[in-house]
Design a protein around this motif. Sequence first.
Motif, short mmCIF file in Angstrom:
data_model
loop_
_atom_site.label_atom_id
_atom_site.label_comp_id
_atom_site.label_asym_id
_atom_site.label_seq_id
_atom_site.Cartn_x
_atom_site.Cartn_y
_atom_site.Cartn_z
N SER A 123 0.83 -1.20 0.00
CA SER A 123 0.00 0.00 0.00
C SER A 123 0.86 1.26 0.00
O SER A 123 0.56 2.24 -0.69
CB SER A 123 -0.91 0.03 1.23
OG SER A 123 -1.78 -1.06 1.21
N THR A 168 -7.49 1.54 -4.71
CA THR A 168 -7.67 2.32 -3.49
C THR A 168 -8.85 1.80 -2.68
O THR A 168 -8.77 1.65 -1.46
CB THR A 168 -7.88 3.82 -3.83
OG1 THR A 168 -6.77 4.28 -4.59
CG2 THR A 168 -8.02 4.66 -2.56
N LEU A 174 -5.62 6.56 2.76
CA LEU A 174 -6.32 6.04 1.57
C LEU A 174 -7.57 6.85 1.25
O LEU A 174 -7.90 7.03 0.08
CB LEU A 174 -6.65 4.56 1.76
CG LEU A 174 -5.45 3.62 1.69
CD1 LEU A 174 -5.80 2.26 2.26
CD2 LEU A 174 -4.94 3.49 0.26
#
Length: 169
Positions: free
Chosen positions: A72, A101, A166
Amino acid sequence: MRSQVAEQRRTAGGEALMGFGMAAMAVPAAVFTPPDWVWWVCAAVFGAAALPDLWRARKCPHHLHHLVGAGSMVYMSLSMAGSPGPHHHHAHGGSGTPVVTGVLLLYFAGYVLLSGVRLIPAARPAGAGSTADTGVTDSGGPGWGDRPELARACRLSMGMAMVAMLLTM
């Protein structure tokens, strides 16, 4: 990192690297905007950090979580490196692939919920528990390096930070 168990020290080191990287990425562009090459370096560092977890994930599922976390961070670094203009903070552009995402966001949101549930104290029968369960050493003092609730609380806060990062992508 103070644990007597080598595997716990390695895991704590990986989590510390992730925490420092997340903190650096969270600095607003108004405070500091690094040169574009910094994001490529971040991607390389987190990619290198993911390699040992790729190998260790065969035996320990927790390393799979580290692998997802490092992946990530690579994804977010590359997204910022590829976005136009000043892009030190995630909110500066709609960078990143929405599907990736979204999947990462769902994963970390679930991880945060599960980690929060794990922090709820469970009732133990009277007289139950060992040194490993309580985090207390034989001398009666706390064994700070081996306190599972502290590790869980740190993982929970890092998971929440990942969700926040995120969300701003």
